[in-house]
Design an enzyme around this catalytic site. Structure first.
Site, PDB file in Angstrom:
ATOM      1  N   ASP A 182      20.090 -33.218   1.796  1.00  0.00           N
ATOM      2  CA  ASP A 182      19.507 -32.206   2.678  1.00  0.00           C
ATOM      3  C   ASP A 182      17.994 -32.267   2.522  1.00  0.00           C
ATOM      4  O   ASP A 182      17.442 -31.795   1.534  1.00  0.00           O
ATOM      5  CB  ASP A 182      20.032 -30.807   2.325  1.00  0.00           C
ATOM      6  N   HIS A 227      12.445 -14.794  -0.744  1.00  0.00           N
ATOM      7  CA  HIS A 227      13.035 -14.896   0.606  1.00  0.00           C
ATOM      8  C   HIS A 227      14.396 -14.210   0.712  1.00  0.00           C
ATOM      9  O   HIS A 227      14.894 -13.993   1.806  1.00  0.00           O
ATOM     10  CB  HIS A 227      13.213 -16.360   1.005  1.00  0.00           C
ATOM     11  N   ASP A 281       2.448 -17.006  -3.008  1.00  0.00           N
ATOM     12  CA  ASP A 281       3.235 -18.154  -2.531  1.00  0.00           C
ATOM     13  C   ASP A 281       2.816 -18.451  -1.081  1.00  0.00           C
ATOM     14  O   ASP A 281       2.362 -17.562  -0.364  1.00  0.00           O
ATOM     15  CB  ASP A 281       4.721 -17.787  -2.585  1.00  0.00           C
ATOM     16  N   HIS A 315       4.682 -19.209   1.403  1.00  0.00           N
ATOM     17  CA  HIS A 315       5.646 -18.719   2.391  1.00  0.00           C
ATOM     18  C   HIS A 315       5.651 -17.194   2.404  1.00  0.00           C
ATOM     19  O   HIS A 315       5.340 -16.560   1.399  1.00  0.00           O
ATOM     20  CB  HIS A 315       7.059 -19.223   2.067  1.00  0.00           C
ATOM     21  N   ASP A 326       2.991 -23.181  -4.257  1.00  0.00           N
ATOM     22  CA  ASP A 326       2.971 -24.091  -3.111  1.00  0.00           C
ATOM     23  C   ASP A 326       1.756 -23.809  -2.224  1.00  0.00           C
ATOM     24  O   ASP A 326       1.518 -24.491  -1.234  1.00  0.00           O
ATOM     25  CB  ASP A 326       4.277 -24.007  -2.305  1.00  0.00           C
ATOM     26  N   TYR A 356       5.979 -27.213  -5.314  1.00  0.00           N
ATOM     27  CA  TYR A 356       6.832 -28.398  -5.198  1.00  0.00           C
ATOM     28  C   TYR A 356       6.149 -29.708  -5.520  1.00  0.00           C
ATOM     29  O   TYR A 356       6.796 -30.745  -5.576  1.00  0.00           O
ATOM     30  CB  TYR A 356       7.470 -28.419  -3.794  1.00  0.00           C
TER      31      TYR A 356
HETATM   32  N1  Q9C Z   1      12.821 -27.087   8.375  1.00  0.00           N
HETATM   33  C1  Q9C Z   1       9.979 -20.976  -1.611  1.00  0.00           C
HETATM   34  O1  Q9C Z   1       8.882 -21.497  -1.703  1.00  0.00           O
HETATM   35  N2  Q9C Z   1      11.702 -24.937   4.171  1.00  0.00           N
HETATM   36  N3  Q9C Z   1      10.826 -21.266  -0.655  1.00  0.00           N
HETATM   37  C2  Q9C Z   1      12.550 -25.030   5.302  1.00  0.00           C
HETATM   38  C3  Q9C Z   1      13.014 -25.976   7.506  1.00  0.00           C
HETATM   39  C4  Q9C Z   1      12.107 -23.929   3.267  1.00  0.00           C
HETATM   40  C5  Q9C Z   1      10.446 -22.204   0.363  1.00  0.00           C
HETATM   41  C6  Q9C Z   1      12.178 -26.101   6.280  1.00  0.00           C
HETATM   42  C7  Q9C Z   1      11.055 -23.579   2.262  1.00  0.00           C
HETATM   43  C8  Q9C Z   1      11.527 -22.502   1.307  1.00  0.00           C
HETATM   44  C9  Q9C Z   1      10.422 -20.019  -2.661  1.00  0.00           C
HETATM   45 ZN    ZN Z   2       7.009 -20.882  -1.119  1.00  0.00          ZN
END
Ligand code: Q9C
Ligand code: ZN
Length: 654
Positions: free
Chosen positions: A20, A135, A172, A174, A265, A305
């Protein structure tokens, strides 16, 4: 009072079991390499280790629904196929047979950290956890998150310890929509998040992540979103968001506890964030929060990451929590146009809720506002194919090692006065001194030792502040150090100040002083003096700090000039504490004889004790406020970190 490190290897024991591309970045190595970086740098051994524990059902139910908890509880017994199927119910998340166990430990780690800080076992700390939490929602996993560690920890702190106001800072990259949804109608929790948004094209692609989601009902104003609409944000963009959005509100809110959704990140090199802020910036973000809530700060890992960037960022954060001076914030540029637009919009959206913004312009700057931009199909640029090749190309210099001097705080005080706690007496005795000015000699010797990294900072009780100041400035410029002089009170600074940029003077005064003579002499008129908390915060956070960070002095000289009006002790300590973020904490404080009462509080702040809270800050008198904001607007041509919007300097290029 130490710094807690809450960590357990068990949380590395789950991983993605199928292919994935969305999830493969969330790997066990995120934790092992962060922990390894703390061990390698010697920081881990300086922390107080606190064991993790499993959160109980009752604790998880503080935020999540019974149905969701029961569903997650079944995952350890699922087949691979069932796990994959269960995963599909949610977005960008995966489950492993050990995920549930680790998720209870991640929550438990955050709770252990809150216990440590609120019982006073430690001053602050960090929990290195997987899975992350911000999230996850009441009944849904999302974005690698299963239980909302920080949201649960917040409720737990309120229930178990009677903590009233909690500030959650989500740095963060996000948007922690789970945290927003948990508290959006709750005025006891102030949630601040900045996040990559790109006009709603970036995950989780929610309309709710924009700046106009300001909270609901009783919680109106207690949700603050700073959407970043471009990638490549830099240190100055992050600092501008702190100076002009988060910090004024945070001081006004006056939290009893600060919890950080500490995702890294948002740092350079991260494949998700694609931002350009360096790992060192987290030293400053951390430092700037450490004088809130009496220093009670809990950082809980979220994303991050790029393993190199992540390790460096974690170390920068922990070293600051431990009290080591932050590295110099070198070479700050102007915030970008896009960042300023976001900052402008947030301030406008919150102008009715926070007195710090009440004079901000109401309307977003122009048609190109971030507001309600329709989602379009992803353009080619964001549709990067496969594993990012750009990721490997990004490089940045390794952060400089931070070696704190062997002596933290020196005190130049009369021989018959007792040395304040935690300080080293530093006096050149009359016998050794040939100049007949033993204080002056002590001060120049002290500045020399600060320069050589033998002593970090100091305070001195002097009979004549101006003379002492002149001696220090002369000596520092001989050492080719830029000096930031912050003068509180007094009527006028002698004209011996050089105006060539080798010193920058910010002079706070109750009297009306002249207009700035030059870029490097800034008189700040505080009508009601430094005892007025709202004037103090506006002047310090919105004016002094941005200028000072941009100036990047090698030495800070803070002087209390003779004046009837003395700052309140807590404002003074906040000022000292905040200034320690500059010049690697090389701060020399000059106190005037007769102000002996300030020795103790000054020493306490210089040695790293968090300043006392200022109390909930009320509205500033409009007159004061507008004068200060007018000054800020005039100065922003020279000091670009003062900018809070794009409009005020459209004609300039950037
Ligand atoms: N195309 C945290 O940094 N990316 N979560 C999804 C979809 C998900 C990040 C991409 C990133 C989640 C805790
Ligand atoms: Zn994040």
């Amino acid at each position: 009072m130490g710094t807690a490190l809450v960590y357990d290897e068990e949380m590395t024991r789950y991983k993605l079991l199928w292919l994935d591309p969305d999830c493969e970045i969330e790997r066990p190595e995120r934790l092992t390499s962060s922990h390894e970086a703390l061990l390698q740098s010697g920081l881990a051994t300086r922390c107080v280790s606190i064991p993790v524990r499993q959160a109980t059902d009752t604790e998880i139910l503080l935020i999540h629904s019974q149905e969701y908890l029961e569903a997650v509880k079944k995952t350890p017994y699922m087949t691979l196929q069932d796990l994959q199927q269960f995963t599909q119910l949610y977005g960008a998340v995966y489950f492993h047979p050990n995920s549930y166990h680790c998720a209870t430990l991640a929550v438990g780690a955050a709770l252990q950290l809150v216990d440590g800080v609120l019982t006073g076992t430690v001053r602050n700390g960090i929990a290195l956890v997987r899975p992350p939490g911000h999230h996850s929602m009441r009944s849904a996993a999302s974005g690698f998150c299963i239980f909302n560690n920080v949201a649960i920890a917040t409720k737990y702190a309120q229930k178990k310890y009677g903590v009233q106001r909690v500030l959650i800072v989500d740095w963060d990259i996000h948007h922690g929509q789970g945290v927003q949804y948990a508290f959006e109608d709750d005025p006891s929790v102030l949630y601040f998040s900045w996040h990559r948004y790109e006009h709603q094209k970036f995950w989780p692609e929610l309309r709710d992540s924009d700046y106009d989601s300001v909270g609901k009902d009783k919680g109106l104003g207690f949700n603050i979103n700073v959407p970043w609409n471009k990638v490549g944000m830099e240190n100055s963009d992050y600092l501008a968001a702190f100076f002009h959005v988060l910090l004024p509100v945070a001081y006004e809110f006056c939290p009893d506890l600060v919890i950080v959704c500490a995702g890294f990140d948002s740092a350079v090199g991260d494949p998700e964030g694609e931002m350009c802020a360096t790992p060192d910036i987290f030293a400053h973000l951390t430092h700037l929060l450490m004088n809130l809530a009496g220093g009670k700060l809990c950082a809980v890992l979220e994303g991050g990451y790029n393993l190199t960037s992540l390790g460096q960022s974690v170390c920068a954060t922990v070293q600051t929590l431990l009290g080591d001076p932050a590295p110099r914030p070198a070479d700050l540029q102007s915030p970008s146009q896009s960042a300023l637009e976001s900052i402008h919009c947030v301030r406008a959206a919150h102008r009715n809720f926070w007195s710090s913004f009440q004079h901000s312009p109401a309307a977003p700057p122009s048609e190109v506002s971030t507001k309600r931009v329709k989602r379009e199909e992803k353009d080619e640029r964001t549709q990067r194919g496969g594993a990012t090749d750009s990721e490997d190309a990004v490089t940045w210099p390794e952060p400089q090692k931070r070696r704190p001097p062997p002596v933290r705080t020196a005190a130049v005080i009369p021989e018959d006065a007792s040395c304040p706690d935690g300080c080293r007496r530093f006096n050149i005795s009359q016998r050794e001194d040939f100049s007949n000015d033993s204080t002056g000699a002590s001060l120049t010797a002290l500045v020399g030792k600060m320069e050589k990294n033998e002593i970090c900072n100091g305070l001195a009780l002097v009979s004549d502040v101006s003379t002492a100041m002149a001696a220090v400035i002369q000596h520092a410029s001989a050492l080719k150090q830029r000096v930031l002089v912050v003068c509180v009170g007094g009527t006028r600074i002698q004209s011996h100040m050089p105006e060539d940029g080798t010193t920058l003077t910010v002079h706070f005064n109750k009297e009306v002083l002249e207009e700035p003579r030059c870029k490097y002499y800034i008189p700040v008129h505080l009508k009601r003096g430094f005892g007025d908390v709202s004037g103090f915060t506006q002047a310090t956070l919105g004016l002094l700090l941005p200028i000072a960070y941009q100036y990047d002095p090698g030495l800070v000289l803070l002087a209390q000039a003779p004046s009837k009006d003395r700052p309140s002790s807590s404002c003074w300590q906040q000022l000292v504490g905040l200034l320690l973020g500059l010049a690697q904490a090389r701060v020399l404080v000059l106190l005037r004889e007769g102000h002996e009462a300030f020795i103790g509080p000054t020493a306490s702040s210089l040695t790293g004790t968090p300043a006392p809270s200022l109390g909930q800050v009320g509205a500033s008198q409009a007159e004061d406020f507008e004068a200060l904001d007018g000054l800020r607007r005039r100065l922003q041509v020279d000091w670009k970190l003062l900018r809070t919007s794009v409009q005020e300097h459209e004609d300039e290029d950037n």
